[in-house]
Design a protein around this motif. Sequence first.
Motif, PDB file in Angstrom:
ATOM      1  N   ALA A 112     -35.642 -49.766   2.946  1.00 28.36           N
ATOM      2  CA  ALA A 112     -34.755 -50.520   2.050  1.00 28.36           C
ATOM      3  C   ALA A 112     -35.515 -51.651   1.384  1.00 28.36           C
ATOM      4  O   ALA A 112     -35.407 -51.873   0.172  1.00 28.36           O
ATOM      5  CB  ALA A 112     -33.558 -51.068   2.825  1.00 28.36           C
TER       6      ALA A 112
ATOM      7  N   TRP B  37     -32.680 -42.361  -1.005  1.00 28.38           N
ATOM      8  CA  TRP B  37     -32.397 -43.462  -1.922  1.00 28.38           C
ATOM      9  C   TRP B  37     -33.596 -43.746  -2.815  1.00 28.38           C
ATOM     10  O   TRP B  37     -33.474 -43.934  -4.017  1.00 28.38           O
ATOM     11  CB  TRP B  37     -32.001 -44.725  -1.134  1.00 28.38           C
TER      12      TRP B  37
ATOM     13  N   MET C 285     -35.483 -54.895 -11.849  1.00 28.79           N
ATOM     14  CA  MET C 285     -34.505 -55.980 -11.746  1.00 28.79           C
ATOM     15  C   MET C 285     -35.100 -57.143 -12.531  1.00 28.79           C
ATOM     16  O   MET C 285     -36.043 -57.792 -12.095  1.00 28.79           O
ATOM     17  CB  MET C 285     -34.291 -56.358 -10.279  1.00 28.79           C
TER      18      MET C 285
ATOM     19  N   PRO D 160     -31.037 -57.128 -18.093  1.00 27.49           N
ATOM     20  CA  PRO D 160     -30.206 -56.793 -16.929  1.00 27.49           C
ATOM     21  C   PRO D 160     -29.631 -55.386 -16.981  1.00 27.49           C
ATOM     22  O   PRO D 160     -29.206 -54.907 -18.035  1.00 27.49           O
ATOM     23  CB  PRO D 160     -29.075 -57.830 -17.003  1.00 27.49           C
ATOM     24  N   HIS D 161     -29.670 -54.722 -15.847  1.00 27.71           N
ATOM     25  CA  HIS D 161     -29.056 -53.402 -15.697  1.00 27.71           C
ATOM     26  C   HIS D 161     -28.406 -53.325 -14.331  1.00 27.71           C
ATOM     27  O   HIS D 161     -28.723 -54.093 -13.446  1.00 27.71           O
ATOM     28  CB  HIS D 161     -30.122 -52.300 -15.774  1.00 27.71           C
ATOM     29  N   ALA D 162     -27.506 -52.372 -14.186  1.00 28.23           N
ATOM     30  CA  ALA D 162     -26.963 -52.051 -12.873  1.00 28.23           C
ATOM     31  C   ALA D 162     -27.651 -50.780 -12.405  1.00 28.23           C
ATOM     32  O   ALA D 162     -27.640 -49.774 -13.102  1.00 28.23           O
ATOM     33  CB  ALA D 162     -25.458 -51.842 -12.956  1.00 28.23           C
ATOM     34  N   PHE D 163     -28.259 -50.836 -11.221  1.00 27.68           N
ATOM     35  CA  PHE D 163     -28.977 -49.685 -10.682  1.00 27.68           C
ATOM     36  C   PHE D 163     -28.148 -49.004  -9.606  1.00 27.68           C
ATOM     37  O   PHE D 163     -27.668 -49.648  -8.690  1.00 27.68           O
ATOM     38  CB  PHE D 163     -30.303 -50.142 -10.061  1.00 27.68           C
TER      39      PHE D 163
ATOM     40  N   MET E  98     -29.404 -62.341  -9.304  1.00 29.98           N
ATOM     41  CA  MET E  98     -29.379 -60.881  -9.180  1.00 29.98           C
ATOM     42  C   MET E  98     -28.486 -60.553  -7.997  1.00 29.98           C
ATOM     43  O   MET E  98     -28.539 -61.241  -6.970  1.00 29.98           O
ATOM     44  CB  MET E  98     -30.781 -60.344  -8.925  1.00 29.98           C
ATOM     45  N   VAL E  99     -27.690 -59.509  -8.163  1.00 31.31           N
ATOM     46  CA  VAL E  99     -26.693 -59.187  -7.149  1.00 31.31           C
ATOM     47  C   VAL E  99     -27.031 -57.868  -6.459  1.00 31.31           C
ATOM     48  O   VAL E  99     -27.293 -56.865  -7.124  1.00 31.31           O
ATOM     49  CB  VAL E  99     -25.283 -59.095  -7.784  1.00 31.31           C
TER      50      VAL E  99
ATOM     51  N   ILE F 239     -17.330 -49.901  -6.315  1.00 37.28           N
ATOM     52  CA  ILE F 239     -16.439 -49.278  -7.296  1.00 37.28           C
ATOM     53  C   ILE F 239     -16.088 -50.270  -8.396  1.00 37.28           C
ATOM     54  O   ILE F 239     -16.090 -49.928  -9.574  1.00 37.28           O
ATOM     55  CB  ILE F 239     -15.137 -48.796  -6.602  1.00 37.28           C
TER      56      ILE F 239
ATOM     57  N   GLY G  36     -18.096 -50.842 -11.508  1.00 33.62           N
ATOM     58  CA  GLY G  36     -17.993 -49.897 -12.610  1.00 33.62           C
ATOM     59  C   GLY G  36     -18.910 -48.706 -12.457  1.00 33.62           C
ATOM     60  O   GLY G  36     -19.996 -48.823 -11.925  1.00 33.62           O
TER      61      GLY G  36
ATOM     62  N   PRO H 104     -28.303 -58.491 -13.440  1.00 34.73           N
ATOM     63  CA  PRO H 104     -28.737 -57.236 -12.813  1.00 34.73           C
ATOM     64  C   PRO H 104     -28.041 -57.004 -11.480  1.00 34.73           C
ATOM     65  O   PRO H 104     -27.812 -57.937 -10.707  1.00 34.73           O
ATOM     66  CB  PRO H 104     -30.246 -57.457 -12.594  1.00 34.73           C
ATOM     67  N   ILE H 105     -27.695 -55.754 -11.232  1.00 39.33           N
ATOM     68  CA  ILE H 105     -27.083 -55.357  -9.964  1.00 39.33           C
ATOM     69  C   ILE H 105     -27.950 -54.275  -9.333  1.00 39.33           C
ATOM     70  O   ILE H 105     -28.403 -53.368 -10.029  1.00 39.33           O
ATOM     71  CB  ILE H 105     -25.687 -54.734 -10.182  1.00 39.33           C
ATOM     72  N   TYR H 106     -28.165 -54.380  -8.026  1.00 40.11           N
ATOM     73  CA  TYR H 106     -28.791 -53.273  -7.310  1.00 40.11           C
ATOM     74  C   TYR H 106     -27.807 -52.755  -6.276  1.00 40.11           C
ATOM     75  O   TYR H 106     -27.481 -53.443  -5.320  1.00 40.11           O
ATOM     76  CB  TYR H 106     -30.120 -53.683  -6.653  1.00 40.11           C
ATOM     77  N   HIS H 107     -27.328 -51.536  -6.493  1.00 43.72           N
ATOM     78  CA  HIS H 107     -26.436 -50.907  -5.516  1.00 43.72           C
ATOM     79  C   HIS H 107     -27.290 -50.325  -4.413  1.00 43.72           C
ATOM     80  O   HIS H 107     -28.328 -49.712  -4.677  1.00 43.72           O
ATOM     81  CB  HIS H 107     -25.637 -49.783  -6.168  1.00 43.72           C
ATOM     82  N   THR H 108     -26.850 -50.484  -3.174  1.00 42.32           N
ATOM     83  CA  THR H 108     -27.672 -49.989  -2.081  1.00 42.32           C
ATOM     84  C   THR H 108     -26.827 -49.401  -0.962  1.00 42.32           C
ATOM     85  O   THR H 108     -25.606 -49.525  -0.945  1.00 42.32           O
ATOM     86  CB  THR H 108     -28.588 -51.109  -1.536  1.00 42.32           C
ATOM     87  N   ALA H 109     -27.509 -48.774   0.001  1.00 44.11           N
ATOM     88  CA  ALA H 109     -26.814 -48.115   1.104  1.00 44.11           C
ATOM     89  C   ALA H 109     -26.133 -49.146   2.006  1.00 44.11           C
ATOM     90  O   ALA H 109     -26.529 -50.305   2.082  1.00 44.11           O
ATOM     91  CB  ALA H 109     -27.796 -47.268   1.900  1.00 44.11           C
TER      92      ALA H 109
ATOM     93  N   THR I 155     -27.817 -51.837   4.393  1.00 48.30           N
ATOM     94  CA  THR I 155     -29.089 -52.413   3.960  1.00 48.30           C
ATOM     95  C   THR I 155     -29.043 -53.678   3.113  1.00 48.30           C
ATOM     96  O   THR I 155     -30.077 -54.115   2.647  1.00 48.30           O
ATOM     97  CB  THR I 155     -29.862 -51.370   3.136  1.00 48.30           C
TER      98      THR I 155
ATOM     99  N   MET J 115     -32.456 -55.006   1.590  1.00 45.77           N
ATOM    100  CA  MET J 115     -32.716 -54.746   0.177  1.00 45.77           C
ATOM    101  C   MET J 115     -32.932 -56.062  -0.564  1.00 45.77           C
ATOM    102  O   MET J 115     -33.858 -56.208  -1.358  1.00 45.77           O
ATOM    103  CB  MET J 115     -31.536 -53.985  -0.438  1.00 45.77           C
TER     104      MET J 115
END
Lengths: 384, 186, 300
Positions: free
Chosen positions: A64, A94, A198, A203-206, C45-46, C55, C58, C68-73, C76, C80
């Motif tokens: 991670a 992932w 990042m 900015p982006h959503a990953f 950064m989130v 959810i 979006g 910026p967003i980092y979606h993670t498991a 983690t 992360m």
Amino acid sequence: MSTVKVITGNHAASFGARDCRAEVIAAYPITPQTQVVELLSEFCADGVLKAKFIKVESEHSAMAACIGASAAGARAYTATSAHGLALMHEMLHWAANARHPVVMANINRAMGPPWSIWTDQNDSLAQRDTGWLQFYCESNQEVYDTTMIVFKVCEQVLLPGMLVLDAYILSHTYEPVEMPDQELIDEFLPPFDPPYRMDLDDPHAFGALCTPEWYMELRYLIQEAHEKALVTAREVEKEFTKTFGRSYGVVEFYRCEDAEEVIMIAGSTASTAKDAVDIMRKQGRKIGLARIKLFRPFPNEEIRELASKVNKLIVIDRNISFGNQGIFFNEIKACLCNEKNRPPVYGFIAGLGGRDMKIEDITGIVEQADTCDIEEILWWGVKL
Amino acid sequence: MFVEVRWHGRGGQGVVTASELLAGAALAEGKYLQAFPEFGPERMGAPIRAFTRISDEPIEIHSHVYTPDVVVVLDPTLLGNPMITEGLSDEGKLIVNYPGTADEVRKTTKFMGRIYVVDATKIAVETIGRPIANTCCVGALVKVTGLVTMDQVEAQIRKMLQTKIGEKATEANIQASKRAYKEVAS
Amino acid sequence: MSKKKMMRASIPVEEYMFPGTVDCQGCGGAYAMRLALKALGPETMVVIPACCWSIIAGPFPTSALKMPIYHTAFETAAAMASGIKAGLEIKGKKATVMAWAGDGGTFDIGIQALSAAAERNEDIIYVCYDNEAYQNTGIQRSSATPWGAWTTTTPRKHPKDRPKKNMMEIMAAHRIPYCATSTCGHPEDFVRKLQKAKEIVGTRFVHVLATCPTGWRSPPEWQLKIPRLAVETCVFPLYEIENGVYKINKKPKEKLPVIEYLKTQGRFRHLTEEQVQYIQGEVDKNWELLLKKEKLGRIF
């Protein structure tokens, strides 16, 4: 000026990561990987390697953290083995699905129970569907060299990759390793510069939720990247040979030019098999060895071309997919199933849990392949 | 007979329960059925859809419903959305919980097939005491399509809801459903 | 003729969250994020593990936030966030890295990575928006679910029979520089605490109670009223632990009986008088203990 050091496979991995200028290392100790990260930790503390070392509390967190670092634009590296790799499984998916070129050294070690710290290939092969590139190494030199090859290929196609080496046989065995001039390496492997990261200014959503409408397209792009990786790997291997002189290829061929039968194997056992080939050649057998270095993406073309020229393939797996057969065996057969001139392919399971593979084992397997039924799942040396 | 029904509502309004009520009634009458919500994360108040398939023959198909024969709308605030009539041919039927006329619905949706309205919210408030319109809409559907009988719907409401909401509320829902059956008009 | 009265905004006015998110009506977690981003500003950064916000943020190709967003498991978030922070630092970039996780991803499956990050004193802000159950997957109990509450895995015949895990104490035990509680019903308090946290280096943990009308079975319009009652009844005290010093931010002048809080939510409607009394006893005990800790001065 290049230097030659006599070092273990684990340290070859550490030096590889150092010379590839890894920037963030997140790792958790597990036998027999510990020396990889211990030396890297020393490099960081001594200032020899300018990197952040995150001493995470588990392999899952290690992956991670590497993903996070890669997402931030840093070159990320880790190392693990067997159960550590298994614990990382979710995050291996992932890393690949998120298209981060994290590089990892995996020391092939048998899965428990029973506990085993010796080598076999089940741990890495069980991860073959995660989207990671997989490169299998035969020597400590190759471990060192492959580090920069994997970084280069992975950063070009934006996929993670692992270099795999056998426990103890390579990880803890001393061999001479030549390390080229840092300048040459820097030229071969430029700094990591991903198109997306990042970044406050962009900015982006990953990794957000994706409905069935677009998921498949994203997966297609990964497969496309793997296809590109195969081409890239061949090119990078050639460039490596040109720059540094040593040559591996994605499949390494030893005395196959006029061979009638060819042994196929991955990992350090291939070296022993090369000696066995020499012995059998002296005895009059027209035999060769094809060592699978790149397993993911799978080198279909190289294997089909080889198959078209020989009368028999003998695949030796130091792994087993329970309920079916050896994994290299299955993949090679699948690769050839539509070929017009495909030779018979024999499969042997050998050397699980670190059972030693001697020259006699290789020659014995080849002799067994003379007479055995091709349909048999052949376990070499089992005492039952 | 093979009929596909699509239900529209908002999360929390009992849309999925409505689709299951219809399915349960169909089963009791010896028919084959499928009932399923739109697969996805659901949120209270967010627009959602549910589906019921009813057939005289066993239903093999497992893909989405793309061309419903009947569309039932539990929440009038959803009417502006073109998704309401998506896939519904002019031979189909649109049943709406709406406090007004079918013509008004036709103007809003531009749907050229048959439109039926029932003020299910009003009935529910008067009968059940809460604006939960789902059982009413099932009643209206039965009147319009004759897919199942009201007797079966009554039995299903008891079977599905009694332990959850108690006898008094269950009877109220049955009354509401029967009233909607009577009052739905085109 | 009405006289216009000017008020100074006590919360930054700039919005970093777009309207039209798909959260439930009355979602405290959505409001909390909106407040958190106002507090921390654009250089943030989130990191979002599996939770309702996976959810709410979006679906591809949209995003609810300007940063910026980092979606993670699921497990983690802290690992992360640590990795992203390390990557930024080695590249010479600056940003506030905020992990934004639910109670499940903090108290349960995420606790290992969080404990490790805190032990290393990673330079991240970790906000747990606590709606007291695995709400995203359908209201299953977590170790943050309060004693006596209904959830789908603690049915009314067998409600939650263990106390809410004390995450603040666990985080404080790691000797991190800053821990704080807040609620979505105390916007100024929450914003102030995050603004304070932003200036601190090291692991900062903020535990924000987030109303969930869907899981708590409460009217959506009581989004702010319920957490305020949680504080007025001392069920969920507002306090900080800064470098080992406890500071209670709100001592209710008139401590309301817990029933005032419990009766607002359907998840407590099955409680007997005895059970309510038990809860009152526990709340009183915990409150007394907290008052004592405040008097201790530096505990580490």
